[in-house]
Write a protein that holds these residues in place. Structure first.
Motif, PDB file in Angstrom:
ATOM      1  N   ALA A  39       0.636  -1.191   0.078  1.00  0.00           N
ATOM      2  CA  ALA A  39      -0.066  -0.031   0.274  1.00  0.00           C
ATOM      3  C   ALA A  39       0.776   1.332   0.167  1.00  0.00           C
ATOM      4  O   ALA A  39       0.673   2.226  -0.755  1.00  0.00           O
ATOM      5  N   THR A  40       1.973   1.285   0.888  1.00  0.00           N
ATOM      6  CA  THR A  40       2.770   2.312   0.838  1.00  0.00           C
ATOM      7  C   THR A  40       3.428   2.647  -0.390  1.00  0.00           C
ATOM      8  O   THR A  40       3.336   3.914  -1.067  1.00  0.00           O
ATOM      9  N   ILE A  41       4.099   1.723  -1.037  1.00  0.00           N
ATOM     10  CA  ILE A  41       4.607   1.778  -2.291  1.00  0.00           C
ATOM     11  C   ILE A  41       3.732   2.224  -3.378  1.00  0.00           C
ATOM     12  O   ILE A  41       4.048   3.234  -4.166  1.00  0.00           O
ATOM     13  N   PHE A  42       2.491   1.759  -3.143  1.00  0.00           N
ATOM     14  CA  PHE A  42       1.498   2.246  -4.420  1.00  0.00           C
ATOM     15  C   PHE A  42       1.191   3.723  -4.284  1.00  0.00           C
ATOM     16  O   PHE A  42       1.121   4.295  -5.171  1.00  0.00           O
ATOM     17  N   ALA A  48       4.289   9.938  -6.952  1.00  0.00           N
ATOM     18  CA  ALA A  48       5.418  10.099  -8.112  1.00  0.00           C
ATOM     19  C   ALA A  48       4.564  10.462  -9.451  1.00  0.00           C
ATOM     20  O   ALA A  48       5.144  11.439  -9.971  1.00  0.00           O
ATOM     21  N   PHE A  49       3.634   9.821  -9.814  1.00  0.00           N
ATOM     22  CA  PHE A  49       2.964  10.172 -11.084  1.00  0.00           C
ATOM     23  C   PHE A  49       2.429  11.549 -10.935  1.00  0.00           C
ATOM     24  O   PHE A  49       2.683  12.320 -11.896  1.00  0.00           O
ATOM     25  N   SER A  50       1.765  11.924  -9.933  1.00  0.00           N
ATOM     26  CA  SER A  50       1.234  13.112  -9.804  1.00  0.00           C
ATOM     27  C   SER A  50       2.326  14.381  -9.934  1.00  0.00           C
ATOM     28  O   SER A  50       2.142  15.487 -10.626  1.00  0.00           O
ATOM     29  N   PHE A  92       8.190   2.251  -9.505  1.00  0.00           N
ATOM     30  CA  PHE A  92       7.272   0.941 -10.182  1.00  0.00           C
ATOM     31  C   PHE A  92       8.099  -0.082  -9.918  1.00  0.00           C
ATOM     32  O   PHE A  92       7.369  -1.331  -9.752  1.00  0.00           O
ATOM     33  N   VAL A  93       9.213   0.025 -10.051  1.00  0.00           N
ATOM     34  CA  VAL A  93      10.310  -1.568  -9.842  1.00  0.00           C
ATOM     35  C   VAL A  93      10.016  -1.981  -8.742  1.00  0.00           C
ATOM     36  O   VAL A  93       9.700  -3.047  -8.345  1.00  0.00           O
ATOM     37  N   CYS A  94       9.937  -0.784  -7.713  1.00  0.00           N
ATOM     38  CA  CYS A  94       9.906  -1.321  -6.297  1.00  0.00           C
ATOM     39  C   CYS A  94       8.343  -2.056  -6.030  1.00  0.00           C
ATOM     40  O   CYS A  94       8.529  -3.140  -5.186  1.00  0.00           O
ATOM     41  N   LEU A  95       7.485  -1.355  -6.553  1.00  0.00           N
ATOM     42  CA  LEU A  95       6.145  -2.158  -6.532  1.00  0.00           C
ATOM     43  C   LEU A  95       6.138  -3.340  -7.003  1.00  0.00           C
ATOM     44  O   LEU A  95       5.620  -4.313  -6.342  1.00  0.00           O
ATOM     45  N   LEU A  96       6.569  -3.548  -8.217  1.00  0.00           N
ATOM     46  CA  LEU A  96       6.511  -4.898  -8.660  1.00  0.00           C
ATOM     47  C   LEU A  96       7.616  -5.989  -8.186  1.00  0.00           C
ATOM     48  O   LEU A  96       7.119  -7.145  -7.677  1.00  0.00           O
ATOM     49  N   ALA A 252      17.792  -3.574 -10.587  1.00  0.00           N
ATOM     50  CA  ALA A 252      17.172  -2.677 -11.463  1.00  0.00           C
ATOM     51  C   ALA A 252      16.905  -1.063 -10.637  1.00  0.00           C
ATOM     52  O   ALA A 252      16.946  -0.170 -11.638  1.00  0.00           O
ATOM     53  N   ALA A 253      16.765  -0.988  -9.412  1.00  0.00           N
ATOM     54  CA  ALA A 253      16.317   0.266  -9.199  1.00  0.00           C
ATOM     55  C   ALA A 253      17.575   1.090  -8.406  1.00  0.00           C
ATOM     56  O   ALA A 253      17.833   2.070  -8.825  1.00  0.00           O
TER      57      ALA A 253
END
Lengths: 509, 507
Positions: A39-42, A48-50, A92-96, A252-253
Motif C-alpha cells: 500500500a505504501t509503495i503504491f 510520484a506520478f502526480s 514502479f520497479v519497487c512495487l513490482l 534494477a532500482a
C-alpha cells in the motif's frame, strides 16, 4: 496543484513511517507486512506520478523547504522532470518487486519475513530520498540509508552472501567516504550544501583546485556505488548471492539511483561549462564506459551461473549509460543515457525476476541445467526471451532504442570506436543471452531422447510470474512508445529533463 | 516515393496484422492442430486479398501510405508503411506463396510427424510478418525493424530438428545475419546522420547526392556497409549461411530461404541502389560496376559449387545464391532493362524456386531420399512432381516454357544497354552452368534405373496437400511466360504492369 508541492516530502515521510509500522504490525501479525508495504509503495507511486504530471505540465520544478527553512540554510527538496522520471521508474520497479518478493521471500528467508519488509521499506525510503533531495549532504544521508539497507538485505541470505555483503560494505563505505570528502571540500570553499546554490556559487571558483578535487571525489565515490568498471568488483558477488527479490531491486532500482546521483552532481552542481573547460573528463568517462561495455560482456560470456552472468551484463549496461553521459555534448548523448535508465531498469528487473523464479521452482542456478525449461515454465521463459532480445537490441524492444541513440551520438562526436563498441556489444550480448535461450528451448537433454512430452508444466506462482511478465512485455511496449516519439508523453519528459540538465544548474529559479 | 499522389489507408496495417494475429491465435490453439492450421490459412488468404486490393491504387501511380508514428524520436524519420509498386511486387509474391506453402506445410509436417508444430507455425507467421513488413516499409529504419524480426523469427525454424548439427547451423545463421544487422544499423544511422532522412525516395535521396566530392569515400564505404548489411542476399563470399540453413524443414527452405529471407536481402539492395543512392549517384561513384562484379563473381562461383553438391536441397541453395545475384546484377547495371529484369526476377524466381524446393520436399516425404545420386527412377514414381520440377528447372536455366526466360532476356538486354558485354557473357555462362547442374537431376530422375527392387516403380505421389501447391506454382511459372508472349491479360500480368510503374519512379 499547490498540494503537489508537498508530495516530495510526503513520499519520504510515508515510506519512513511505514517502515516502522511494518515492524510493529509484523511483530503482532506477520501477514500484515506485505499489504502495508504494498500500500505504501503504491501510494508513493501515485504521488510520484502526480509529481511527474505536475512538473511536466507546469514546466518548472517543485521546491519544498523542509521545516519552512529557506535554502541555502534549510534542506530543500527539488523535483524537476529528471527526478520525477527516475522516481516513477524506481517506485514502479519497487512495487513490482514487493509483489514478487512475497513468495520468493517466504521460501528463501522464511524466518526473516518481518525484518525483510522493514529493511526493504527503508531501502525504498533511501532511494526516494536520494532522488528528491536538492541538497548534497542530505543526498549523502539517504545514500547511506539505502546502502545500509542494501547491505543488510544482501546478507540476509546467509552463507556466501555474507562475504558478498561484506565486500560491498567495504567498497560502498569507501565510495561513501569519497562522496563525503567531496561534500566537505565544496562546503569548505562555498559554505553551502544546496545544489542550486552551489551551481550559482561555484562558477567563479572553477579554477580552484579544491573544487576540482571535490569533483573528482564525487565522480570516484559515486562510480563505486554504481559499479562502473573497474570499480565494479563488489557487484557480481552481491547480485549473485543476494536473495532473488533483493537482486531484482538492487540491480534494477538501486543502480539507477546511483546513476541518477552521478548525473545530478555532474550537471546540476557542476555544469557542462566546468567539465568542458576545467576537468575534461567526458572523454575519459566515455573511454571507460566503452571498455566497461566490452569487458562486462566478455566476462559475462564466461559465466555459468545465470545471476552472475546478469550481474556482469549490468556492468556492461552501466557502461551504456555512462557512455551517453560522456557524449553529453552531442545532441543525442544524454537522451541515450536517460532513456537507458528506464530501459535497463525494465529489462534487468525482468531478467533477475526470471532468475529468481527459476531458482524458486527448480533450484537451478547454472545455465547448463536449463534444458527443457521452456516447456516447464513457459511464461517465465517467454519473459526471459523478451528481455534477452531487448538486451541484444532486437527491434522494436527498448534495447534497440538505446542503441540507436548511442550510435547517433557517437557518429556526431565522430568517434567511430564507440560505434564499433556499441555494435560489437550487440553481438557479445547475443552470444551470452542466446546461449540461455538455446538451453531453455532447443537443446535436448542428453539421454532424454523423444520423451520431452513427459516434461510437465510447473510454473512459478502467479505473484512471481505476473510482475515478470509485466516487465517482459514492457520491454516491447516501452520500445514502441519511444519509437512513437513525441506522440506519447514519454519522450517529452526526457526532452524536458535533458534541457533542465544542460541548462543552468538545478533547472530554472 | 515522395512524389506522386499519396493515398492514406489502413490496408497495409491490416495486411501486416494478419500474420501477427494468426501467430497469437496459433499459440492459443496449440492443442487443436486443425484449428491451428486453419488460422494460418485464413490469415494467409486474408492478407493476400488485402495486399491485392492495393494493386489498382498503385497501378494508378499512387502510393498507399499508413504511417503508424509520423514522427519517431528522430526528427525526419517516420515509422510506418508506404506501399509503392516495387514493394507491392515483393509483398504480393510473399503473401501469395505463403498460402500455398501453408497447405504444403500441413501435408509435410503431418506426413513426417514432426515435433513442435505449434512453434513451427508460430514462427512461420512471425517470419511472414517480418517479410511483408520489409516489403511495405516507408523508410530504412522501419525496414530494419522488420528485417531483424525476420532474422530472429527464422532461427527456431532453422534449428527445428534440434539436433546438435541443427543448433550449430542455427548459430552460424545467426552469426552471419545478426552481424549483417549490425552493419545495416550502422549504415542506416550514418545515412540519417548525413542526410537527416532515411525515406525511400524515387531516384535516390537528394541530400545524399548533394554531399559533394569530399564525401566520396564516405559514400563508397557507406554503400559497402549497406551491402554487408544485406548479407541476406547471400552474395559471395558471405553466402555460406544459406546452404547451412537447409537443415530446416523443406517448407521453411522453400518459402523463407528461397523467397522471404533472401528476397528481403536483394529487395534491400535494390532499394539502396534505386531509392537511396539513385542511379545517377551510383554511376558517378562507379558503384554499379563494383556491385556488378560482386554479382558476376557470385553467379559463376555459386554455380560451380552447385555442380559439386549431391544433396538436392543444398544444390538448390547454391542455385538460389546464383539466382539472387542475377537480381543484384540487374540492379547494378543501372539501366532500365537491367532493373526491369531484376524486379521481375524477384517474383519469378520466387515462384520457380519454391516449386523446386517443394518438389524436393515431396520426394523426401515419399521416398525419404535427399541425395540426387539416389533418385534414380523418381520421375517415373512421382510423375507430376518431377514434371513440375523439370519445367521450373528449365525456367531456372532460362529456357521456356517457364518464366525464367523473360527475366534473363531483360537482364541480357540490360547488359547491352549498359554496354557491358563482359557481363552478358557472365550471364550466359551462368545460364549454361545452370543447365549443367539441373539437367543431371532430371536425367537421373527419369532415365536412371532405381537401385533395388522394381516395387519402387509404382506411381506413388505425395499427399494432395503437397502436390497441389507445387503444381499451382509450376503452372503459374508457365502462365507468366504465356502472359508475356501471347499478351493474355490474366491476373499475372499485374506483375509486368507493376514493374513498369516502379521503373518509371526509378529512372
Amino acid at each position: 496543484m499547490i498540494l503537489a508541492e508537498h508530495y516530495p516530502v510526503l513520499i519520504i515521510v510515508i515510506s519512513l513511517l511505514s517502515a516502522f509500522t511494518i515492524l510493529i504490525a509484523g511483530w503482532l501479525n506477520k501477514k500484515t507486512c506485505l499489504p502495508i508495504s504494498l500500500a505504501t509503495i503504491f501510494v508513493q507511486l501515485l504521488l510520484a506520478f502526480s509529481i511527474l504530471h505536475h512538473v511536466v505540465i507546469m514546466r518548472e520544478p517543485i521546491h519544498y523547504w523542509l521545516g519552512g527553512w529557506a535554502p541555502p540554510w534549510g534542506i530543500e527538496y527539488v523535483v524537476d522532470a529528471f527526478n520525477a522520471y527516475v522516481l516513477v521508474i524506481v517506485l514502479f520497479v519497487c512495487l513490482l518487486t514487493a509483489i514478487y518478493a512475497k513468495r520468493s521471500i517466504e521460501k528463501e528467508l522464511p524466518r526473516k519475513i518481518v525484518p525483510f519488509y522493514v529493511v526493504f521499506q527503508l531501502l525504498v525510503t533511501g532511494l526516494c530520498g536520494i532522488i528528491v533531495t536538492g541538497d548534497i549532504f542530505n543526498l549523502y544521508v539517504f545514500l547511506e540509508i539505502a546502502s545500509l539497507a542494501a547491505y543488510a538485505l544482501i546478507a540476509a541470505a546467509g552463507g556466501r552472501s555474507l562475504k558478498a555483503s561484506y565486500n560491498y560494505v567495504i567498497m560502498g563505505s569507501i565510495g561513501a567516504c569519497f562522496y563525503l570528502l567531496g561534500v566537505g571540500f565544496l562546503y569548505s570553499v562555498t559554505g553551502s550544501l544546496n545544489m542550486h546554490d552551489l551551481a550559482l556559487l561555484l562558477p567563479p571558483l572553477y579554477e580552484n583546485k579544491v573544487v576540482q578535487a571535490a569533483f573528482v571525489f564525487f565522480v570516484v565515490g559515486i562510480s563505486i556505488k554504481m559499479a562502473l568498471f573497474p570499480l565494479h568488483i563488489w557487484q557480481p558477488d552481491a547480485y549473485t548471492y543476494a536473495p532473488s527479490a533483493v537482486s531484482v531491486i538492487i540491480a534494477a532500482a538501486m543502480s539507477k539511483v546511483s546513476i541518477y546521483a552521478f548525473i545530478r552532481i555532474f550537471f546540476s552542481v557542476f555544469t557542462t561549462e566546468f567539465i568542458h573547460l576545467y576537468v575534461p573528463i567526458a572523454d575519459v568517462l566515455s573511454w571507460i564506459a566503452a571498455i566497461a561495455i566490452i569487458v562486462g560482456s566478455v566476462i559475462a560470456i564466461m559465466q555459468t551461473n545465470l545471476k552472475r552472468m546478469l550481474a556482469y551484463s549490468s556492468v556492461s549496461q552501466i557502461g551504456y549509460i555512462v557512455l551517453g553521459v560522456g557524449l553529453y555534448s552531442t545532441q543525442w548523448g544524454l537522451y541515450g543515457a536517460l532513456i537507458h535508465i528506464l530501459n535497463h531498469a525494465i529489462t534487468k528487473g525482468c531478467l533477475f525476476m526470471v532468475a529468481g523464479a527459476i531458482i524458486y521452482r527448480t533450484g537451478l542456478r547454472s545455465i547448463k541445467d536449463f534444458e527443457g525449461l521452456g516447456k516447464k515454465m513457459p511464461y517465465t521463459c517467454a519473459a526471459f526471451t523478451l528481455a534477452a532480445l531487448s538486451m541484444i537490441g532486437v527491434p522494436p524492444t527498448v534495447g534497440f532504442i538505446t542503441k540507436l541513440y548511442l550510435v547517433l551520438a557517437s557518429l556526431e562526436a565522430v568517434e567511430y570506436v564507440y560505434v564499433g563498441v556499441i555494435l560489437a556489444s550487440t553481438l557479445l550480448n547475443l552470444v551470452y543471452f542466446w546461449r540461455v535461450i538455446d538451453r531453455m528451448y532447443f537443446v535436448r537433454k542428453e539421454g532424454a531422447g523423444e520423451n520431452e512430452h513427459a516434461i510437465k508444466k510447473e510454473e512459478a506462482p502467479g505473484s512471481m510470474v505476473i510482475p515478470t511478465l509485466v516487465l517482459g512485455s514492457l520491454c516491447v511496449i516501452v520500445g514502441l512508445l519511444w519509437l512513437a516519439g513525441a506522440e506519447t508523453p514519454l519522450l517529452p519528459i526526457v526532452d524536458q529533463a535533458v534541457n533542465a540538465l544542460l541548462g543552468t544548474g538545478v533547472a530554472a529559479p | 516515393m515522395t512524389e506522386g499522389l499519396i493515398v492514406s489507408s489502413y490496408i497495409p496495417l491490416l495486411a501486416i496484422l494478419c500474420p501477427a494475429t494468426a501467430a497469437i491465435l496459433i499459440l492459443l490453439s496449440s492443442k487443436r492442430p486443425n484449428v491451428r492450421e486453419s488460422w494460418t490459412i485464413i490469415a494467409g488468404i486474408l492478407q493476400f486479398s488485402l495486399i491485392a486490393s492495393m494493386i489498382p491504387t498503385v497501378l494508378d501511380k499512387k502510393v498507399v501510405q499508413c504511417l503508424l508514428f509520423p514522427q519517431t524520436m528522430f526528427e525526419g524519420i517516420a515509422f510506418g508503411f508506404k506501399v509503392d509498386a516495387f514493394g507491392l511486387i515483393f509483398a504480393l509474391t510473399a503473401s501469395f506463396l505463403w498460402i500455398l506453402v501453408s497447405f504444403y506445410s500441413i501435408g509435410y509436417m503431418r506426413s513426417l510427424k514432426e515435433h513442435a508444430q505449434t512453434r513451427y507455425y508460430f514462427c512461420f507467421a512471425i517470419a511472414i510478418f517480418g517479410a511483408i513488413g520489409v516489403a511495405m516499409s516507408a523508410n530504412l529504419l522501419s525496414m530494419y525493424v522488420f528485417f531483424e524480426i525476420l532474422t530472429v523469427s527464422t532461427y527456431p525454424l532453422v534449428i527445428h530438428e534440434q539436433s546438435e548439427e541443427a543448433i550449430r547451423a542455427g548459430h552460424k545463421y545467426f552469426a552471419y545475419l545478426l552481424t549483417a544487422g549490425v552493419f545495416l544499423l550502422f549504415a542506416i544511422m550514418m545515412t540519417y546522420y548525413l542526410t537527416g532522412t532515411t525515406d525511400f525516395t524515387n531516384g535516390g535521396i537528394k541530400a545524399l547526392a548533394e554531399l559533394g566530392s569530399a564525401y566520396k569515400l564516405t559514400l563508397i564505404i557507406l554503400f559497402f556497409c549497406f551491402l554487408l548489411g544485406f548479407m541476406k542476399a547471400a552474395w559471395m563470399p558471405f553466402h555460406s549461411w544459406l546452404p547451412t540453413a537447409m537443415i530446416a524443414p523443406t517448407p521453411v527452405s522453400a518459402l523463407l530461404h528461397a523467397v522471404a529471407v533472401v528476397k528481403a536481402g536483394v529487395f534491400g539492395i535494390v532499394r539502396i541502389v534505386c531509392y537511396i543512392y539513385g542511379v545517377e549517384l551510383m554511376t558517378s561513384l562507379y558503384l554499379g560496376i563494383a556491385l556488378a562484379c560482386i554479382a558476376g563473381f557470385t553467379m559463376i562461383v555459386a554455380n560451380l559449387f552447385a555442380i559439386a553438391q549431391d544433396n538436392l536441397k543444398r544444390r538448390l541453395a547454391y542455385s538460389t545464391i546464383n539466382q539472387l545475384s542475377y537480381i543484384i546484377l540487374g540492379a547494378a547495371l543501372l539501366t532500365s532493362n537491367g532493373i526491369r529484369g531484376a524486379m521481375i526476377h524477384i517474383p519469378f524466381h520466387g515462384f520457380m524456386k519454391i516449386t523446386l524446393f517443394l518438389c524436393a520436399g515431396a520426394i523426401m516425404v515419399v521416398t525419404g531420399k535427399k541425395n540426387i545420386s539416389e533418385m534414380g527412377g523418381v520421375g517415373r514414381k512421382m510423375p507430376v512432381t518431377m514434371l513440375a520440377f523439370t519445367i521450373t528447372a528449365f525456367g531456372m536455366c532460362g529456357i521456356p516454357p517457364a518464366c525464367g526466360f523473360i527475366s534473363k532476356w531483360f537482364l541480357c538486354l540490360g547488359t547491352l544497354q549498359a554496354h557491358e558485354i563482359v557481363f552478358l557473357f557472365v550471364l550466359l555462362t551462368a545460364s549454361l552452368l545452370d543447365v549443367v547442374y539441373f539437367f543431371p537431376i532430371i536425367h537421373t530422375a527419369f532415365f536412371k534405373q532405381p537401385e533395388g527392387e522394381a516395387k519402387a516403380m509404382e506411381v506413388k505421389e505425395a499427399p494432395l496437400f503437397m502436390l497441389i501447391p507445387l503444381s499451382i506454382t509450376a503452372i503459374f511459372s508457365v502462365l507468366f511466360l504465356l502472359d508475356f508472349i501471347l499478351g493474355l491479360n490474366v491476373i499475372s500480368m499485374y506483375f509486368y504492369k507493376l514493374v513498369e510503374v516502379a521503373l518509371e519512379n526509378v529512372i
